[in-house]
Design an enzyme around this catalytic site. Structure first.
Site: not given
Ligand code: VG1
Ligand code: CO
Length: 601
Positions: A159-160, A324, A326, A328-329, A424
């Site tokens: 992801s990010h 981001d 992948d 989804d953000r 998302k």
């Molecule tokens: C973070 C965010 C959470 C989100 C998750 C995955 O998790 O706070 O709201 O669902 O990333 O997003 P954490 O445990 O680091 O707070 V993604 O776009 O990275 O799959």
């Molecule tokens: Co993501």
């Protein structure tokens, strides 16, 4: 290709006969391996090797999938162990099924896809549907699973988190409705990773993933698909594309979309520049790169600084957005205006029925994660629809949506979505904002003053009041120090009955958030330490579950006002006092040695 050589190194491989038998359903329950056993063909016409392996520590799924350093994933059998553990956890269910596969284009994705395809065939899947070049955005995978009625899908993404050989790789599993695997599956996977002893690997060559089309090995098929097509078809069922096209083509409207060198490039180009006719160059950083151009593909005010600069310039476009790694953000900006994600989901929900065809009949309900600002709660009350507060992570929304109790949901972490899929969806959020702007500008003649993003926000705040919200991230702190701080905050909670004063704030309740899923009754505990004050203000502490090293502390702060004179205030100014209370009560600086957060949202 270290991992593949790991598979080849194994000494106890046995090739099974490639008979013309039909797919054999394996017995229910985890598959155990014993050395020297000749495996039956999992799929007709495909030979399967049994490859011995030993467990790796720490293959525990976090908030969203398994994320580790890329070099860990490249260790012999590291990825294969986790994938085989998943298949073991799923048991005989997978025989004859179709698996989706794709990722965000980061380093090691194509090699990982080849490993996964061989394991899928070895474990009895009849088919793998994979995005061209192993690409597939997270929301697109959810759409593919739903449209093609797949058994599930694997998304290769962290992801990010930054990508490349020295950064992160990741893998997550989405289940039948397109939703991130619930904890009951991820817990089973983790248990399997601790005892795994063998891999079932089909003896087939690598597949050419660069061209759309089907390759067959016996009765096992690999179909390479255009990663955009199904997703676009789903979005066309949600939005009025002709109306959006008419709005986007107005000469007095401009927009920009920053793909941050990540997966949304091909999607954003096809949708904004292709379908909606936005000017060429609307999408920037639109070619997915294995290391995301060395950047951090996280669409926030810190890491998407180029977009922020563009949007604060005198000639800023009317709408700016980023997504981001992948896809989804989303971050949404108007000219010199930042839309806080907690507000964005509320504003979208408030306007959805009027502006977006998919929601024309009204909303079934709405949901937000616990740390997300409470603007959405007010919209739910006004619309008289059910409202749910879930733990952090998208996997908690799936059951509500499947049960028809939730249409729109969101998280403060730049996550917005709806029940068109079970993830998302960054581009969805941008299309929501475009739909709101298109609707509100319908009557505005060419050359007239367009209703702006800032106008939509102001209108919302004057109706509902404003929930000021901010999140402070302290990335990669020392894990032990972060743990000590959390213990300290717990002790503060234990010693603070309702009525306790914290600065000017009076405590109404403090706890460690727990959630009982209203659909299946499952309980998630330890989901964030929260202080709720008698004016509705909140302070929340959580440790991140998505990092790959150290501990990231997240501090969430919220305060509400309906004072008309304060609605346009800067959030950092409005929240100054309560932020100080949070830093004092947690002794964050003392425990971590951090003077300042790494990221402020
Ligand atoms: C973070 C965010 C959470 C989100 C998750 C995955 O998790 O706070 O709201 O669902 O990333 O997003 P954490 O445990 O680091 O707070 V993604 O776009 O990275 O799959
Ligand atoms: Co993501």
């Amino acid at each position: 290709m270290q991992l593949r050589s790991g598979l080849q190194q194994a000494t106890s491989s046995r090739i099974s006969s490639a008979g013309a038998r039909a797919a054999i359903a394996r017995p229910a329950g985890p598959k155990r391996f014993s050395k020297g056993v000749v495996m039956a063909a999992a799929v007709a016409g495909v030979a399967v090797k049994e490859v011995a392996t030993t467990p790796y520590d720490g293959q525990k799924t976090g908030t969203s999938g398994l994320r580790k350093k890329t070099r860990d994933f490249m260790k012999p059998n590291y990825l294969a162990n986790w994938v085989q553990s998943l298949f073991n956890a799923l048991g005989s269910e997978v025989a004859g099924e179709t698996l989706g596969l794709g990722g965000d284009g980061r380093y090691f994705g194509v090699e990982a896809a080849q490993i996964i395809i061989k394991l899928a065939a070895g474990n009895g899947f009849a088919k793998v549907v994979v995005g061209r070049d192993a690409l597939m955005a997270t929301p697109a995978m959810s759409a593919v699973i739903r449209r093609r009625k797949l058994y599930g899908g694997l998304i290769m993404s962290a992801s990010h988190n930054p990508g490349g050989p020295d950064n992160d790789f990741g893998i997550k599993f989405n289940y039948k409705a397109g939703e991130p695997a619930p904890e009951k599956i991820t817990d089973k996977i983790y248990a399997e990773t601790q005892t795994i002893s063998g891999l079932r690997v089909a003896d087939i060559p690598d597949v050419d993933l660069s061209k759309v089309g089907t390759t067959r090995f016996g009765s096992f098929e690999v179909e390479v698909v255009d990663p955009v097509a199904d997703y676009l078809a789903t979005l066309k069922e949600v939005f009025d594309f002709p109306a959006l096209r008419a709005f986007v083509s107005r000469p007095d409207f401009t927009m920009t979309f920053d793909s941050m060198h990540a997966i949304t490039g091909p999607y954003a180009k096809a949708i904004f520049e292709g379908e909606l006719g936005a000017a060429a160059g609307t999408v920037v950083n639109g070619v997915p790169l294995p290391d995301f151009g060395g950047g951090h593909p996280d669409p926030n005010l810190t890491y998407a600084h180029d977009l922020v600069e563009t949007m604060w310039a005198a000639d800023a476009p009317a709408l700016g957005a980023a997504s981001d790694g992948d896809g989804d953000r989303n971050m949404v900006l108007g000219a010199r205006h930042f839309v806080s994600p907690s507000d964005s989901v509320a504003m979208i929900a408030a306007n959805a029925a009027d502006c977006i065809p998919y929601f024309k009949g009204g909303l079934k309900g709405v949901a937000r994660s616990m740390p997300t600002g409470a603007a959405l709660d007010r919209v739910a009350a006004k619309l008289k629809v059910p409202f749910f507060e879930t733990p952090t992570g998208w996997k908690f929304f799936g059951n509500l949506m499947d049960a028809g109790k939730c249409s729109i949901c969101g998280e403060e972490s730049f996550g917005t979505g709806a029940d068109h899929i079970r993830e998302k969806d960054g581009i969805f959020a941008v299309l929501c904002w475009l739909s709101i702007l298109a609707h509100k500008n319908k009557g505005v003649p060419a050359g007239g003053k367009l209703v702006t993003v800032a106008d939509v926000a102001s209108e919302f705040w004057s109706e509902y009041g404003r929930n000021f919200f901010s999140r402070y991230d302290y990335e990669e702190c020392d894990s032990a120090a972060a743990g000590r701080m959390v213990d300290h905050v717990r002790s503060v909670i234990a010693a603070s009955p309702p009525g306790t004063k914290f600065g000017a704030f009076t405590l109404a309740a403090a706890d460690d958030f727990a959630y009982t899923d209203p659909i299946d009754g499952s309980v998630a505990k330890g989901q964030g330490l929260r202080f709720v004050f008698d004016d509705g203000s909140r302070i929340i502490f959580r440790l991140s579950g998505t990092g790959s090293s150290g501990a990231t502390i997240r501090l969430y702060i919220e305060q509400y006002t309906d004072d008309k004179a304060r609605l346009q205030e800067d959030a950092q100014v409005a929240l100054k006092d309560i932020i100080n209370v949070a830093l004092e009560l947690s002794k964050l600086k003392e425990f971590t040695g951090r003077e300042k957060p790494t990221v402020i949202t």
